[in-house]
Write a protein that holds these residues in place. Structure first.
Motif, PDB file in Angstrom:
ATOM      1  N   GLY A   1       1.944  17.172  -3.575  1.00 18.15           N
ATOM      2  CA  GLY A   1       2.272  15.821  -3.155  1.00 18.15           C
ATOM      3  C   GLY A   1       1.419  15.294  -2.016  1.00 18.15           C
ATOM      4  O   GLY A   1       1.597  14.160  -1.583  1.00 18.15           O
ATOM      5  N   THR A   2       0.489  16.131  -1.516  1.00 21.66           N
ATOM      6  CA  THR A   2      -0.403  15.678  -0.442  1.00 21.66           C
ATOM      7  C   THR A   2      -1.827  15.614  -0.964  1.00 21.66           C
ATOM      8  O   THR A   2      -2.149  16.157  -2.013  1.00 21.66           O
ATOM      9  N   ARG A   3      -2.683  14.941  -0.210  1.00 19.70           N
ATOM     10  CA  ARG A   3      -4.086  14.778  -0.598  1.00 19.70           C
ATOM     11  C   ARG A   3      -4.959  15.753   0.179  1.00 19.70           C
ATOM     12  O   ARG A   3      -4.676  16.078   1.328  1.00 19.70           O
ATOM     13  N   SER A   4      -6.033  16.148  -0.447  1.00 15.51           N
ATOM     14  CA  SER A   4      -6.996  17.041   0.200  1.00 15.51           C
ATOM     15  C   SER A   4      -7.920  16.239   1.109  1.00 15.51           C
ATOM     16  O   SER A   4      -8.010  15.005   1.004  1.00 15.51           O
ATOM     17  N   ALA A   5      -8.645  16.950   1.968  1.00 15.68           N
ATOM     18  CA  ALA A   5      -9.624  16.286   2.827  1.00 15.68           C
ATOM     19  C   ALA A   5     -10.660  15.544   1.984  1.00 15.68           C
ATOM     20  O   ALA A   5     -11.075  14.441   2.323  1.00 15.68           O
ATOM     21  N   GLY A   6     -11.051  16.136   0.873  1.00 13.20           N
ATOM     22  CA  GLY A   6     -12.030  15.502  -0.004  1.00 13.20           C
ATOM     23  C   GLY A   6     -11.558  14.180  -0.588  1.00 13.20           C
ATOM     24  O   GLY A   6     -12.351  13.276  -0.807  1.00 13.20           O
ATOM     25  N   ARG A   7     -10.263  14.068  -0.812  1.00 10.14           N
ATOM     26  CA  ARG A   7      -9.721  12.830  -1.404  1.00 10.14           C
ATOM     27  C   ARG A   7      -9.584  11.708  -0.379  1.00 10.14           C
ATOM     28  O   ARG A   7      -9.504  10.541  -0.752  1.00 10.14           O
ATOM     29  N   ILE A   8      -9.511  12.046   0.917  1.00  5.76           N
ATOM     30  CA  ILE A   8      -9.372  10.984   1.926  1.00  5.76           C
ATOM     31  C   ILE A   8     -10.641  10.776   2.742  1.00  5.76           C
ATOM     32  O   ILE A   8     -10.734   9.826   3.511  1.00  5.76           O
ATOM     33  N   TYR A   9     -11.618  11.655   2.603  1.00  5.08           N
ATOM     34  CA  TYR A   9     -12.810  11.640   3.456  1.00  5.08           C
ATOM     35  C   TYR A   9     -13.499  10.283   3.506  1.00  5.08           C
ATOM     36  O   TYR A   9     -13.920   9.825   4.565  1.00  5.08           O
ATOM     37  N   ASP A  10     -13.624   9.636   2.380  1.00  2.00           N
ATOM     38  CA  ASP A  10     -14.337   8.348   2.319  1.00  2.00           C
ATOM     39  C   ASP A  10     -13.443   7.139   2.565  1.00  2.00           C
ATOM     40  O   ASP A  10     -13.894   6.006   2.445  1.00  2.00           O
ATOM     41  N   THR A  11     -12.191   7.364   2.939  1.00  2.00           N
ATOM     42  CA  THR A  11     -11.276   6.238   3.146  1.00  2.00           C
ATOM     43  C   THR A  11     -11.277   5.725   4.590  1.00  2.00           C
ATOM     44  O   THR A  11     -10.621   4.735   4.881  1.00  2.00           O
ATOM     45  N   PHE A  12     -11.994   6.410   5.484  1.00  2.00           N
ATOM     46  CA  PHE A  12     -12.088   5.956   6.876  1.00  2.00           C
ATOM     47  C   PHE A  12     -13.471   6.284   7.416  1.00  2.00           C
ATOM     48  O   PHE A  12     -14.190   7.098   6.852  1.00  2.00           O
ATOM     49  N   ASP A  13     -13.829   5.618   8.522  1.00  2.00           N
ATOM     50  CA  ASP A  13     -15.169   5.784   9.095  1.00  2.00           C
ATOM     51  C   ASP A  13     -15.332   7.171   9.707  1.00  2.00           C
ATOM     52  O   ASP A  13     -15.804   8.079   9.063  1.00  2.00           O
ATOM     53  N   THR A  14     -14.943   7.347  10.952  1.00  2.00           N
ATOM     54  CA  THR A  14     -15.086   8.634  11.623  1.00  2.00           C
ATOM     55  C   THR A  14     -13.744   9.224  12.021  1.00  2.00           C
ATOM     56  O   THR A  14     -13.546  10.427  11.962  1.00  2.00           O
ATOM     57  N   VAL A  15     -12.817   8.365  12.459  1.00  2.00           N
ATOM     58  CA  VAL A  15     -11.495   8.832  12.882  1.00  2.00           C
ATOM     59  C   VAL A  15     -10.403   7.943  12.294  1.00  2.00           C
ATOM     60  O   VAL A  15     -10.630   6.774  11.990  1.00  2.00           O
ATOM     61  N   CYS A  16      -9.237   8.527  12.131  1.00  2.00           N
ATOM     62  CA  CYS A  16      -8.047   7.764  11.770  1.00  2.00           C
ATOM     63  C   CYS A  16      -6.841   8.490  12.356  1.00  2.00           C
ATOM     64  O   CYS A  16      -6.988   9.560  12.943  1.00  2.00           O
ATOM     65  N   LYS A  17      -5.687   7.897  12.213  1.00  2.00           N
ATOM     66  CA  LYS A  17      -4.484   8.484  12.782  1.00  2.00           C
ATOM     67  C   LYS A  17      -3.508   8.902  11.706  1.00  2.00           C
ATOM     68  O   LYS A  17      -3.542   8.407  10.583  1.00  2.00           O
ATOM     69  N   GLY A  18      -2.633   9.810  12.100  1.00  2.00           N
ATOM     70  CA  GLY A  18      -1.561  10.246  11.233  1.00  2.00           C
ATOM     71  C   GLY A  18      -0.329  10.527  12.068  1.00  2.00           C
ATOM     72  O   GLY A  18      -0.407  10.598  13.300  1.00  2.00           O
ATOM     73  N   GLN A  19       0.789  10.686  11.400  1.00  2.00           N
ATOM     74  CA  GLN A  19       2.050  10.948  12.082  1.00  2.00           C
ATOM     75  C   GLN A  19       2.751  12.104  11.375  1.00  2.00           C
ATOM     76  O   GLN A  19       2.876  12.107  10.149  1.00  2.00           O
ATOM     77  N   VAL A  20       3.199  13.087  12.153  1.00  2.00           N
ATOM     78  CA  VAL A  20       3.867  14.252  11.589  1.00  2.00           C
ATOM     79  C   VAL A  20       5.137  13.805  10.874  1.00  2.00           C
ATOM     80  O   VAL A  20       5.990  13.142  11.457  1.00  2.00           O
TER      81      VAL A  20
ATOM     82  N   MET B   1       0.848  -1.183   0.000  1.00  2.00           N
ATOM     83  CA  MET B   1       0.000   0.000   0.000  1.00  2.00           C
ATOM     84  C   MET B   1       0.892   1.246   0.000  1.00  2.00           C
ATOM     85  O   MET B   1       1.856   1.334   0.736  1.00  2.00           O
ATOM     86  N   ALA B   2       0.551   2.210  -0.828  1.00  2.00           N
ATOM     87  CA  ALA B   2       1.329   3.448  -0.937  1.00  2.00           C
ATOM     88  C   ALA B   2       1.112   4.331   0.288  1.00  2.00           C
ATOM     89  O   ALA B   2       0.062   4.272   0.931  1.00  2.00           O
ATOM     90  N   ASP B   3       2.111   5.141   0.591  1.00  2.00           N
ATOM     91  CA  ASP B   3       1.984   6.105   1.675  1.00  2.00           C
ATOM     92  C   ASP B   3       1.189   7.305   1.173  1.00  2.00           C
ATOM     93  O   ASP B   3       1.400   7.773   0.052  1.00  2.00           O
ATOM     94  N   PHE B   4       0.289   7.797   2.001  1.00  2.00           N
ATOM     95  CA  PHE B   4      -0.480   8.981   1.673  1.00  2.00           C
ATOM     96  C   PHE B   4      -0.186  10.060   2.700  1.00  2.00           C
ATOM     97  O   PHE B   4      -0.101   9.785   3.900  1.00  2.00           O
ATOM     98  N   TYR B   5      -0.060  11.274   2.225  1.00  2.00           N
ATOM     99  CA  TYR B   5       0.230  12.420   3.077  1.00  2.00           C
ATOM    100  C   TYR B   5      -0.860  13.462   2.913  1.00  2.00           C
ATOM    101  O   TYR B   5      -1.458  13.599   1.848  1.00  2.00           O
ATOM    102  N   ILE B   6      -1.103  14.210   3.995  1.00  2.00           N
ATOM    103  CA  ILE B   6      -2.072  15.307   3.966  1.00  2.00           C
ATOM    104  C   ILE B   6      -1.393  16.544   4.552  1.00  2.00           C
ATOM    105  O   ILE B   6      -0.369  16.449   5.235  1.00  2.00           O
TER     106      ILE B   6
END
Length: 105
Positions: A64-83, A1-6
């Motif tokens: 090189g990062t994704r918008s909120a609209g591009r990731i919105y449907d990829t998770f239910d209500t919450v997800c995690k990220g790392q700086v 799976m590719a890494d995604f950044y926001i």
């Protein structure tokens, strides 16, 4: 799976960029009551609470990062990220979609 950044923006409306550190874990939570953006995702840090939003405009989404609209449907209500990077007032965060998010986090 590719890494995604926001891109996390709006940090100066909260606590500024000085509170962020590379490697820090953040919680991304859909802002279901946001009356201005149907795809708004707020970003929270530990016990501090809301520290910004996932960028959702071509003017604020870093290259090189994704918008909120591009990731919105990829998770239910919450997800995690790392700086991953801190660039002035924009925080670049790597999504951690497979990490379990619990209520106390």
């Amino acid at each position: 799976m590719a890494d995604f950044y926001i891109s996390v923006v709006g940090v100066n409306h909260y606590f500024g960029s000085d509170i962020f550190k590379v490697g820090q874990k953040l919680m991304l939570k859909k802002d279901l009551e946001n009356k201005y953006d149907d795809e708004a995702i707020q970003v929270e840090l530990g016990t501090i609470g809301k520290v910004g939003y996932v960028a959702n405009s071509y003017q604020t989404v870093a290259k090189g990062t994704r918008s909120a609209g591009r990731i919105y449907d990829t998770f239910d209500t919450v997800c995690k990220g790392q700086v991953a990077f801190i660039v002035k007032d924009t925080i670049i965060v790597k999504l951690l979609p497979d990490e379990i998010v619990t209520a106390e986090q």
